[in-house]
Structures are given as structure tokens and as C-alpha cells.
Design a protein around this motif. Structure first.
Motif, PDB file in Angstrom:
ATOM      1  N   SER A  48      37.554  23.051 -24.389  1.00 22.01           N
ATOM      2  CA  SER A  48      37.184  22.197 -25.616  1.00 22.01           C
ATOM      3  C   SER A  48      35.734  22.925 -25.893  1.00 22.01           C
ATOM      4  N   GLY A  49      34.941  23.393 -24.902  1.00 20.46           N
ATOM      5  CA  GLY A  49      33.617  23.869 -25.011  1.00 20.46           C
ATOM      6  C   GLY A  49      32.680  22.975 -24.674  1.00 20.46           C
ATOM      7  N   LYS A  50      33.305  21.676 -23.962  1.00 17.82           N
ATOM      8  CA  LYS A  50      32.066  20.940 -23.725  1.00 17.82           C
ATOM      9  C   LYS A  50      31.067  21.400 -22.543  1.00 17.82           C
TER      10      LYS A  50
ATOM     11  N   SER B 172      32.065  32.058 -23.087  1.00 12.33           N
ATOM     12  CA  SER B 172      32.402  31.121 -21.936  1.00 12.33           C
ATOM     13  C   SER B 172      33.024  31.859 -21.015  1.00 12.33           C
ATOM     14  N   ALA B 173      32.565  31.500 -19.611  1.00 16.17           N
ATOM     15  CA  ALA B 173      32.937  32.446 -18.436  1.00 16.17           C
ATOM     16  C   ALA B 173      33.363  31.536 -17.350  1.00 16.17           C
ATOM     17  N   ILE B 174      34.024  32.258 -16.541  1.00 20.04           N
ATOM     18  CA  ILE B 174      34.286  31.734 -15.169  1.00 20.04           C
ATOM     19  C   ILE B 174      33.335  32.380 -14.196  1.00 20.04           C
ATOM     20  N   ILE B 175      32.743  32.099 -13.214  1.00 18.76           N
ATOM     21  CA  ILE B 175      31.922  32.573 -12.142  1.00 18.76           C
ATOM     22  C   ILE B 175      32.589  32.235 -10.762  1.00 18.76           C
ATOM     23  N   PHE B 176      32.883  33.278 -10.062  1.00 22.18           N
ATOM     24  CA  PHE B 176      33.633  33.029  -8.837  1.00 22.18           C
ATOM     25  C   PHE B 176      32.726  33.216  -7.724  1.00 22.18           C
ATOM     26  N   CYS B 177      32.952  32.522  -6.675  1.00 20.75           N
ATOM     27  CA  CYS B 177      32.092  32.304  -5.432  1.00 20.75           C
ATOM     28  C   CYS B 177      33.142  32.599  -4.270  1.00 20.75           C
ATOM     29  N   ASN B 178      32.703  32.861  -3.211  1.00 24.01           N
ATOM     30  CA  ASN B 178      33.868  32.794  -1.999  1.00 24.01           C
ATOM     31  C   ASN B 178      33.837  31.560  -1.339  1.00 24.01           C
TER      32      ASN B 178
END
Length: 518
Positions: free
Chosen positions: A321-323, A275-281
């Protein structure tokens, strides 16, 4: 053949800034063993080093060999190119008996390429020892592999699915197994492989064996799942020394200024995050990237400052939760958020303020586990990344963007793994039904337009796999292997340190007196 030390490709522009950095930080087990020198090695390993032309041991070898020769279960964190293949193959010269034509060592790897690579290196190390090695993997026929297994291979290296196929066909047995090794353990215990690993576990011996895991990263879910396959494993980490974000691997891809979202899709397919967080400005980019991800087949949610607190908590709950697998967010998500099993942080663009990088990257590698922070930068943005590297003494690896051929190869391997796993779980009646369609598949495959119909089914299967939850360990007391309960482990016996008697003369190590359930 020379034994090379870690190489950290950081790009010509960044290399000079790291000349002053300290060497790798080593985190050793509580009861650390003294690292071993070549002159203290058993004769069998010394002779192998002489024949291969290795004039020194790499850090991962000198530090992990004592534990392996003492038969202590160990997790080793070391980067690719650190000499880890030699680290787990060399001790097998002492552990395996060439007069016994049975599989005594099993090395599990995620890809056929890695299986072949390990096989080649082991053949060089084993030359003249009488030990035979064989690689087995999916996507090819069973004939040659079956023939070689029946002859007796002392060490088998392969992908879990094909290993399981041979075990179910009784092509070979693990009754005489002494050593189990996971290479790239983070991938071996990932979504795609974990069900197969659970089944392989049921074929392992009921007596004690040694188990080792080697990986560049150990995400939290891998640390949890490792206990299913190992007895009181110790952790040896040879990770790079970073400031502020100590256990995180930092990397970047140089991308064109236009079409960045397409390159993001390539990176996600190659990296395959848990799983990941993708950061944008900006909020506009958050909305755009979230839409692209969902249209492409990834399940993603967005988190920006204009959402209510209840909505934010709901989205974070879906991520935990992985949803949803990916959270696209502005910097509002970089502070005060703790998400277990977050294997990756991806910076769609560098932050506007240098200190924001530390907050973003710090969302992964939580609670002592490791993680990866990946930045997408164009030529101009790479200069900003260089300033971040200099400010915080961070070592960035430069990674090459995969082309269409590499992406397709990766997808094909994953699909083959998924299909073989589904077929293994079918009943006899279902297999009979499946056989009815063989001729239709042959006909469709011969026509370019009709072949697209098969491709449509493949795409549906692959897209569904992108939504799978990360594997979870069984609940307390649950036995997923189908075996009877584990006998109590006997008190460990004392063992000799490396450099003692040769093969057959080494007393059992302190991990040798117990029982392990598989």
C-alpha cells in the motif's frame, strides 16, 4: 565523436568470466519493423552522421529509428551508454521544420546535468540544419531561458518543474509540438516528478503527436502510467541476457567491512527506489538495519521467521500500500512473495547459498516489468559474488559509491524540485505572505549559525518526501488534466517505412491519424 556501443563495467575480477556470454537479448513489438542501416536512412540523417564522424549505428538506434520515423509510439529499454540520445535526436532532423520558429520537440529529463548533456549532443547533430535547441532547468534564473525561448527553440530539453514554470508564465507554447520524449522515463514518472508531469500534460496539443520513452528499466508503475502519455505504445527491449532473472539489472557496490549501514544509506539516497526489499542473512542484522533506516528517516518494516503469519501479512500489506517503503528481511521473504512496484532488491550482504541469490533477486522485475538487484560486498564477499556470476551467467555492473558531494548535489536537486512544485501550487494570497519572509531568509543566510535554522526546515521537507507513495494512474474515466473528454481515435492510416521521401514528403505513419487526450 564516435558512436560507442554499450560498456558494462563489471570490475577487473569479473570481466573475464563474461567473455563467453551471448550478446544482448532483443525483445521487439509484435509487429516488428526491420532494423535500418545507414544507407537506408533519409539524407538529412546521413549528412548528420557524416559530419559527426559516426561510422555505424548502435543497436538501439538501428532498431528504434524505423518506429520513430514511422511515428509509432515506442518505449525503448536500453542502458546508459547505448547511444539512446542519438536514437531520439537523429529522427528529429526529419520531423522538425527549421523555418517554423516554434517548439516542435520537447524532451523531458530528470536532472539539469542530463538536460545540458542532451543539449550538447543535439547541437552537434543539428549543426548546419538550422534547428535550434535549448535546455531549461531549475536552480538558475529565468532571464536567459526566457530570452532564448522567445527567440524560438525548435527543440527544448528540460526538467518538468522548470518546463511547467515557463508554460505557466506563457514564456513559450507547445501548440506546435510534434514529438514528446521522456529520457530516463522510470525517473520521469517517479514520485517527485509525477505531479508536474500531470500538469505539463494539460499544456500538450489536442491533436495527435508522437511520444517516446527511453529508460534502462521499466518498473510496473511506469508501464501503467505510460498509457497516460502515449497511444498504444510498443515496447522495444535491448536488455542484457540473464539466466533465471531475465529482465533484472544486476549491480554491486564494494563497501568497507565496517560501517556498511552508512554506505547503505548513501546507496538508497542515490538510487531513490520506489520501494525495495533489503535482504540480510540474520535476524540480528534485520533488526539493526531496520532501526538504522527508521532513525535516518526512511520508513521501514522488518520480516523475520519469528513473526506470526498475521504480522507478516500486515507488514506485506503496508509495503504493497506504500505505508512503508522498505522491507528488511531474511530469506523467508525471498520465496512466494509477490509485491507490485518493487523497483529494487538490495542485498545488504551476499547470501550464504548461491541459489538464494536467484530467489532474492527474483522479487523484483515481476509481471514482465524490469527491476534492479544491488549487492553490497566487501573485498572477500566479492569473490562469492563472482562465483554466483559464473554459476548463473549473470553480468554484474560495478558501481562507485557516491561521496558526500554527490549525495548533497542529489538532495539539493530534489529539494529544489519539491520547493518549486509547492510554490507553483500556491494562491496569490499565499505568495504575498511568502514574500514577507524574503528579507528574513537573506539575513539568516548571511550568518552560519542562523543558516542552520533554514537547514532544519529543509531537512524536514526532504525527510517527508522519503515517505511518499509511488504515483498511481488515475482511475477509469477520471481526467486529471482538466481537459474535456478525448475524442475517439480515428482508424490508423497506412505509412511508409523509413528511407522513403525526405522532409515534407513522408506520408503520415500509422500512428498519425488519431486523437490523444492530454
Amino acid at each position: 565523436m564516435k558512436n560507442s556501443k554499450d560498456d558494462h563495467p563489471v570490475g577487473d575480477e569479473l570481466k573475464n568470466d563474461y567473455a563467453h556470454q551471448e550478446p544482448d537479448k532483443v525483445v521487439e513489438p509484435e509487429e516488428a519493423l526491420k532494423e535500418i542501416a545507414i544507407e537506408d536512412l533519409p539524407n538529412s540523417i546521413k549528412k548528420a552522421l557524416e559530419k559527426t564522424g559516426w561510422d555505424s549505428l548502435t543497436p538501439v538506434q538501428s532498431k528504434s529509428l524505423p518506429y520513430q520515423l514511422d511515428r509509432i509510439d515506442l518505449m525503448v529499454q536500453a542502458r546508459t551508454g547505448s547511444g539512446k540520445t542519438g536514437a531520439f535526436v537523429l529522427p528529429l532532423l526529419e520531423k522538425l521544420d527549421p523555418s517554423l520558429n516554434r517548439t516542435q520537440a520537447l524532451i523531458l529529463v530528470p536532472t539539469r546535468e542530463l538536460a545540458r548533456q542532451v543539449e550538447r549532443e543535439a547541437e552537434i547533430i543539428f549543426e548546419g540544419s538550422g534547428l535550434r535547441v535549448l535546455s531549461v532547468y531549475g536552480g538558475v534564473g529565468y532571464g536567459r531561458q526566457k530570452e532564448q525561448l522567445e527567440k524560438g527553440a525548435h527543440m527544448v530539453v528540460g526538467t518538468p518543474g522548470r518546463i511547467l514554470d515557463h508554460l505557466m508564465r506563457r514564456t513559450f507554447s507547445l501548440n506546435d509540438l510534434k514529438t514528446l520524449i521522456f529520457d530516463e522515463a522510470d525517473r520521469m514518472l517517479s514520485i517527485g516528478f509525477y505531479p508536474d508531469m500531470q500538469q505539463v500534460k494539460s499544456y500538450l496539443p489536442r491533436r495527435p503527436i508522437s511520444a517516446y520513452m527511453f529508460s534502462a528499466t521499466f518498473p510496473e508503475h511506469v508501464l501503467r502510467l505510460s498509457k497516460e502519455f502515449m497511444y498504444k505504445p510498443q515496447l522495444l527491449s535491448l536488455s542484457s541476457k540473464h539466466v533465471h532473472v531475465a529482465e533484472i539489472e544486476h549491480a554491486y557496490y564494494e563497501v568497507p567491512a565496517m560501517g556498511r549501514e552508512r554506505q547503505l544509506m548513501r546507496v538508497l539516497e542515490m538510487e531513490n527506489p520506489t520501494s525495495a526489499i533489503i535482504f540480510c542473512n540474520t535476524k540480528a542484522n534485520v533488526n539493526f538495519v531496520t532501526a538504522v533506516l527508521n532513525n535516518f528517516g526512511f520508513n521501514a518494516g522488518d520480516l523475520t521467521s519469528d513473526l506470526s503469519q498475521n504480522k507478516r501479512e500486515s507488514i506485506l500489506g503496508d509495503l504493497r500500500s506504500g505505508k512503508i517503503k522498505f522491507l528488511v528481511a531474511t530469506d523467508i521473504a525471498a520465496r512466494g512473495i509477490d509485491v507490485p512496484d518493487l523497483s529494487h532488491v538490495i542485498l545488504y550482504e551476499p547470501p550464504e547459498e548461491k541459489e538464494s541469490y536467484i530467489h532474492r533477486a527474483g522479487r523484483t522485475g515481476r509481471a514482465g516489468s524490469s527491476g534492479i538487484a544491488i549487492s553490497l560486498v566487501d573485498v572477500i564477499q566479492k569473490l562469492e559474488l563472482q562465483r554466483i556470476a559464473t554459476t548463473y551467467s549473470i553480468n554484474f555492473d560495478c558501481r562507485t559509491l557516491p561521496d558526500d558531494k554527490e549525495i548533497l548535489k542529489t538532495i539539493n536537486e530534489r529539494l529544489t524540485t519539491i520547493l518549486e512544485a509547492k510554490y507553483r501550487s500556491t494562491t496569490i494570497l499565499e505568495k504575498e505572505r511568502i514574500n514577507r519572509y524574503k528579507e528574513l531568509v537573506r539575513q539568516l543566510a548571511q550568518d552560519d549559525e542562523q543558516c542552520t535554522l533554514v537547514g532544519m526546515l529543509m531537512d524536514e521537507l526532504y525527510q517527508n518526501s522519503l515517505h511518499a507513495r509511488p504515483p498511481q494512474p488515475p482511475s477509469e474515466g477520471q481526467d486529471t488534466s482538466g481537459n474535456r473528454p478525448r475524442p475517439a481515435k480515428r482508424p490508423p492510416q497506412s505509412g511508409n517505412r523509413p528511407g522513403g521521401p525526405g522532409k515534407g514528403g513522408r506520408p503520415q505513419g500509422r500512428n498519425s491519424g488519431g486523437n490523444r487526450r492530454y
